[in-house]
Design an enzyme around this catalytic site. Structure first.
Site, short mmCIF file in Angstrom:
data_model
loop_
_atom_site.label_atom_id
_atom_site.label_comp_id
_atom_site.label_asym_id
_atom_site.label_seq_id
_atom_site.Cartn_x
_atom_site.Cartn_y
_atom_site.Cartn_z
N TRP A 100 0.83 -1.21 0.00
CA TRP A 100 0.00 0.00 0.00
C TRP A 100 0.86 1.25 0.00
O TRP A 100 0.55 2.23 -0.69
CB TRP A 100 -0.98 -0.01 1.18
CG TRP A 100 -1.92 -1.16 1.12
CD1 TRP A 100 -2.04 -2.19 2.01
CD2 TRP A 100 -2.90 -1.44 0.09
NE1 TRP A 100 -3.01 -3.08 1.60
CE2 TRP A 100 -3.55 -2.65 0.44
CE3 TRP A 100 -3.26 -0.80 -1.10
CZ2 TRP A 100 -4.55 -3.22 -0.35
CZ3 TRP A 100 -4.27 -1.36 -1.89
CH2 TRP A 100 -4.89 -2.54 -1.51
N ASP A 167 -1.37 6.63 6.62
CA ASP A 167 -2.39 5.69 6.17
C ASP A 167 -2.60 4.71 7.33
O ASP A 167 -1.75 3.88 7.62
CB ASP A 167 -1.92 4.96 4.91
CG ASP A 167 -2.89 3.87 4.46
OD1 ASP A 167 -3.91 3.64 5.14
OD2 ASP A 167 -2.63 3.24 3.41
N LYS A 191 -11.58 -1.93 7.01
CA LYS A 191 -10.62 -2.75 7.75
C LYS A 191 -10.99 -2.79 9.25
O LYS A 191 -11.03 -3.85 9.83
CB LYS A 191 -9.20 -2.22 7.56
CG LYS A 191 -8.71 -2.18 6.11
CD LYS A 191 -8.39 -3.55 5.58
CE LYS A 191 -8.06 -3.64 4.10
NZ LYS A 191 -7.45 -2.51 3.45
C1 LIG Z 1 -6.73 -2.02 2.20
C2 LIG Z 1 -5.73 -0.94 2.35
C3 LIG Z 1 -5.66 0.14 1.44
C4 LIG Z 1 -6.57 0.25 0.24
O1 LIG Z 1 -7.84 0.52 0.61
P1 LIG Z 1 -9.04 0.75 -0.43
O2 LIG Z 1 -10.08 1.35 0.44
O3 LIG Z 1 -9.38 -0.60 -0.98
O4 LIG Z 1 -8.56 1.67 -1.49
C5 LIG Z 1 -4.73 1.12 1.68
N1 LIG Z 1 -3.89 1.07 2.73
C6 LIG Z 1 -3.92 0.04 3.62
C7 LIG Z 1 -2.96 0.03 4.77
C8 LIG Z 1 -4.83 -0.98 3.45
O5 LIG Z 1 -4.88 -2.00 4.32
#
Ligand SMILES: *Cc1c(COP(=O)(O)O)cnc(C)c1O
Length: 354
Positions: A100, A167, A191
């Site tokens: 990511w 993030d 998540k």
């Molecule tokens: C799943 C994830 C993403 C991507 O998320 P989307 O909402 O599918 O774009 C980005 N960063 C991390 C750390 C993730 O676990």
């Protein structure tokens, strides 16, 4: 039978939340209307959005400190580019700790110079880089607090004199941190906060408006701040269910209480991984994630037996990501200690049998 869902995302949510959400699909707040058909401008929904915003800041301990909360669409992946669009004037730093982060770097490169301050890519991201020096003069430093795919988690955060952007998709609301160290936090809901369809962004408003480029309205944080995340139709249901999950978390005692449970779950599973000779962990021990545990069988021949056993025990979503292989047990906030106990029982049962 309800399964023990270890899926990395979309993920397990509390049963109480599923129940309340399902009632609202039929009749929201005794309005005679479904949450799916009400106007996003109705008072009922405006209240939901406001409560979701307030709960976010309250749980993170960020009330009254100049932060704004947004609930947008496009997933965390859209934040990879929105962050750079809004905040990258000349150069930014990125710590590359997983797939990511790597994708975030790729998007940001469209807008300016990117310095990869540290990376664990060469070791298939099985650890968190340490001891690096962050250069001066960055527009911001971008980090990923928890690497969902590889099962590593930052325990210490870089101290920088530029804005710090994180993030936090897979560990927001899971552990106590001084969240005011961060200037912008974003997280895809699916998540650890709610269903897929919305992304929460917590941003220090004073950082905006500093880049010279023209920003399209939909990609401009200022647009969404000024319209309270209602510039266009928001993902009504996703925001509603996220709000219910945040309410649930608050009633549980907030982040400190859930962190205590998350630590117990992680200790239970990692102890089994370390003590059971049939398993080995993927991530460096000191960097292990309390949310996503990655491990594999020491002897691949046992795969068929083990897979049949955990499926029989009602476990779902245990297969590892294709770039790591093996297994990944995601233990987000709504996973119970009993759920983790079921997995650990299956692992020790395998040892007895083998
Ligand atoms: C799943 C994830 C993403 C991507 O998320 P989307 O909402 O599918 O774009 C980005 N960063 C991390 C750390 C993730 O676990």
């Amino acid at each position: 039978m309800k399964k023990h869902n270890f899926s990395a995302g979309p993920c397990i949510l509390p049963q109480e939340v599923f129940q309340e959400a399902s009632k609202a699909v039929l009749d929201f707040n005794n309005s005679g209307l479904s949450i799916l058909e009400i106007s996003h401008r109705s008072k009922d929904f405006v209240d939901v959005m406001e409560e979701a915003r307030n709960l976010t800041l309250e749980l993170l301990g960020l009330e009254g400190q100049g932060y704004k909360t947004l609930f947008l669409q496009g997933g965390a992946s859209t934040q990879f580019l929105m962050v750079a669009y809004n905040m990258l004037q000349s150069k930014a730093g990125y710590i590359n700790t997983g797939t990511w982060s790597d994708k975030a770097v790729k998007e940001a490169k469209l807008f300016g110079e990117i310095i990869e301050v540290a990376s664990s890519k060469g070791a298939n991201y099985n650890y968190i880089p340490k001891g690096y020096t962050v250069p001066d003069g960055l527009d911001y430093l971008h980090i990923t607090s928890n690497n969902t795919i590889f099962g590593t988690q930052m325990k210490d955060f870089p101290v920088v004199d530029c804005p710090l952007i994180c993030d936090m998709s897979s560990d927001i609301f899971s552990r106590t941190l001084d969240f005011s160290k961060f200037d912008l936090i974003y997280a895809g809901a699916q998540k650890n906060m709610g269903p897929a369809g919305t992304t929460v962004i917590v941003i220090r408003e004073e950082l905006l408006g500093k880049v010279s480029r023209v920003i399209p309205s939909m990609l401009d944080y200022k647009t969404h701040i000024s319209k309270g995340s209602m510039f266009n139709t928001p993902p009504v249901f996703s925001v509603y269910v996220s709000m219910l999950t945040l309410r649930w978390l608050k009633a549980k005692g907030g982040i400190a209480a859930i962190e205590e449970l998350n630590d117990r779950k992680a200790t239970l599973l990692y102890s089994e991984i370390d003590l059971n000779p049939l398993f080995k962990g993927f991530a460096a021990k000191e960097d292990r994630s309390s949310m996503n545990a990655t491990f594999s069988l020491a002897d691949g021949d046992l795969k068929e037996t083990f897979d049949a056993m955990w499926k029989e025990a009602g476990i779902n979503g245990l297969n590892g990501h294709r770039s790591v292989g093996g297994y990944r047990a995601s233990m987000y906030n709504a996973m119970t200690i009993e759920g983790v106990g079921t997995l650990v029982d299956v692992m020790s049962e395998l040892e007895r049998k083998a």
